[in-house]
Scaffold this active site. Structure first.
Site, PDB file in Angstrom:
ATOM      1  N   GLU A  52      41.015  70.786  48.419  1.00 28.46           N
ATOM      2  CA  GLU A  52      40.663  70.157  49.541  1.00 28.46           C
ATOM      3  C   GLU A  52      39.691  69.712  50.217  1.00 28.46           C
ATOM      4  OE1 GLU A  52      42.816  72.255  52.321  1.00 28.46           O
ATOM      5  OE2 GLU A  52      44.585  72.147  52.483  1.00 28.46           O
ATOM      6  N   LYS A 205      38.640  32.361  33.431  1.00 30.20           N
ATOM      7  CA  LYS A 205      39.656  33.418  32.267  1.00 30.20           C
ATOM      8  C   LYS A 205      40.385  34.139  33.101  1.00 30.20           C
ATOM      9  CE  LYS A 205      38.565  38.226  34.578  1.00 30.20           C
ATOM     10  NZ  LYS A 205      37.833  38.719  35.607  1.00 30.20           N
ATOM     11  N   GLY A 239      35.507  44.389  29.897  1.00 28.84           N
ATOM     12  CA  GLY A 239      35.958  42.830  28.859  1.00 28.84           C
ATOM     13  C   GLY A 239      35.654  41.307  29.682  1.00 28.84           C
TER      14      GLY A 239
HETATM   15  C1  R5P Z   1      36.987  40.345  38.889  1.00 27.77           C
HETATM   16  O1  R5P Z   1      37.190  39.670  39.373  1.00 27.77           O
HETATM   17  C2  R5P Z   1      35.306  40.679  38.993  1.00 27.77           C
HETATM   18  O2  R5P Z   1      34.227  40.065  39.608  1.00 27.77           O
HETATM   19  C3  R5P Z   1      34.673  41.576  37.922  1.00 27.77           C
HETATM   20  O3  R5P Z   1      35.252  40.743  36.716  1.00 27.77           O
HETATM   21  C4  R5P Z   1      36.095  42.265  36.868  1.00 27.77           C
HETATM   22  O4  R5P Z   1      35.961  43.510  37.690  1.00 27.77           O
HETATM   23  C5  R5P Z   1      34.816  42.876  35.738  1.00 27.77           C
HETATM   24  O5  R5P Z   1      36.241  44.011  35.329  1.00 27.77           O
HETATM   25  P1  R5P Z   1      36.110  44.115  33.630  1.00 27.77           P
HETATM   26  O6  R5P Z   1      34.868  44.451  33.166  1.00 27.77           O
HETATM   27  O7  R5P Z   1      37.200  45.623  33.811  1.00 27.77           O
HETATM   28  O8  R5P Z   1      36.650  43.505  32.927  1.00 27.77           O
END
Ligand code: R5P
Length: 326
Positions: A52, A205, A239
């Protein structure tokens, strides 16, 4: 360091400003306080053995203009709870006004019901902040602008992209192209390109299910022989950016730099992005980077402390926050 100055609104209805921080990012809060030639207020914020959260202000804050600096960082749910409890304790200690300063607003990606039976957690967090008793919010580069509308109290959203633009401009790149790593960042890329007189390109993407796996599919725009600057609001696993980097290199980019405002940086991101195809990673200090570091990629950290400090001073004195960006 000089005290932030405002041209208008030197009057504040609140007697005195007071700045506090929980356990998210003391370094940033200290820099903000230093910029304002102030000290952080004394407050105890800790967890009992049963997890808590407990808070006790050690300074008198009756009628003060209280600012609580607390980005929502790992461990996210604990830091959120700290914020709620700090707001509640300040309210019960008769603070004159309470501003939640949230340089990084977590849960921002859950901002719409885009599949059946899912929450809109960004809205839920906004509700909790209000219910706890905050009068205002000061934040920076939220995942989506419409999250502002989840609040029924005044909210100021700052942006760190002018700082990032200034950094890129200082590199005097011969053929800069700003790249949006997904279509959601197209406007951001266009704005930044306008600031540094660059072209833009957009990566299409796709996310695989609800996992963190991202695939860069197609590219709109020319990147062959160009100095590419990928810009995003945050990096979590790396990623999104890694797949964009590979696509840009495959299409003949001469150099590739990566910038984001919020380096959320899961431990995995440091392996995923430690790639020779990246010339530089740029991010700000809205959150502390604690889960690792790069071995091969040069990193530039831009501080947002003075920007946040200036905005707080303007909020306190009734000055224009928008004027900071003109
Ligand atoms: C997604 O719409 C955000 O703008 C970023 O591209 C995303 O949060 C990045 O996440 P990651 O590094 O895990 O691909």
């Amino acid at each position: 360091m000089t005290r932030a100055r405002v041209e208008d609104g030197e009057l504040s209805p609140y007697r005195q400003m007071a700045i506090f921080t929980g356990n998210s990012h003391r370094g940033l809060a200290e820099q903000v306080a230093r910029h304002l030639e102030m000290h952080l207020g004394e407050v105890e914020v800790f967890e009992f053995p049963n997890e808590e959260v407990f808070v006790r202000y050690l300074d008198n804050i009756r009628e003060r203009d209280v600012f609580i600096i607390q980005p929502i960082v790992s461990p996210v749910n604990t830091r959120l709870m700290e914020l709620f409890v700090m707001i509640d304790a300040a309210k019960r200690a008769s603070a004159g006004r309470i501003t939640a300063v949230i340089p990084y607003y977590a849960y921002g990606r859950s901002d719409k019901k885009d599949q059946p039976r899912v929450p809109v957690t960004a809205r839920l967090v906004a509700n909790f902040i209000e219910v706890a008793g905050a009068d205002r919010v000061l934040t920076m580069d939220m995942h989506a602008g419409q999250i502002q509308g989840f609040f029924n109290i005044p909210l100021d959203e700052l942006t760190a992209f002018p700082l990032i633009a200034e950094h890129f401009r200082s590199l005097h790149l011969a053929a800069p192209t700003v790249v949006a790593p997904d279509v959601g960042r197209a406007k951001l890329a266009r704005d930044l390109a306008g600031r540094i007189d660059a072209d833009i390109a957009i990566v299409d993407k796709r996310r695989v299910g609800n996992s963190s796996t991202a695939e860069a599919l197609t590219l709109i725009g020319e990147v062959g022989g160009r100095d590419c600057l990928i810009v995003d609001d945050e990096i979590l696993t790396g990623g999104t950016v890694a797949s964009a980097v590979q696509l840009l290199r495959a299409r003949g980019a001469r150099s590739v730099r990566v910038a984001c405002v919020h380096p959320v940086m899961a431990p995995k991101a440091f392996q995923v992005l430690d790639m020779p195809e990246i010339d530089e990673v740029v991010y700000t200090d809205t959150l502390p980077v604690v889960h690792g570091s790069f071995k091969n990629v040069p990193v530039t950290v831009l501080s947002v402390a003075s920007l946040i400090g200036d905005a707080m001073h303007r909020i306190h004195t009734g000055g224009s926050v928008g004027a900071l960006f003109r």
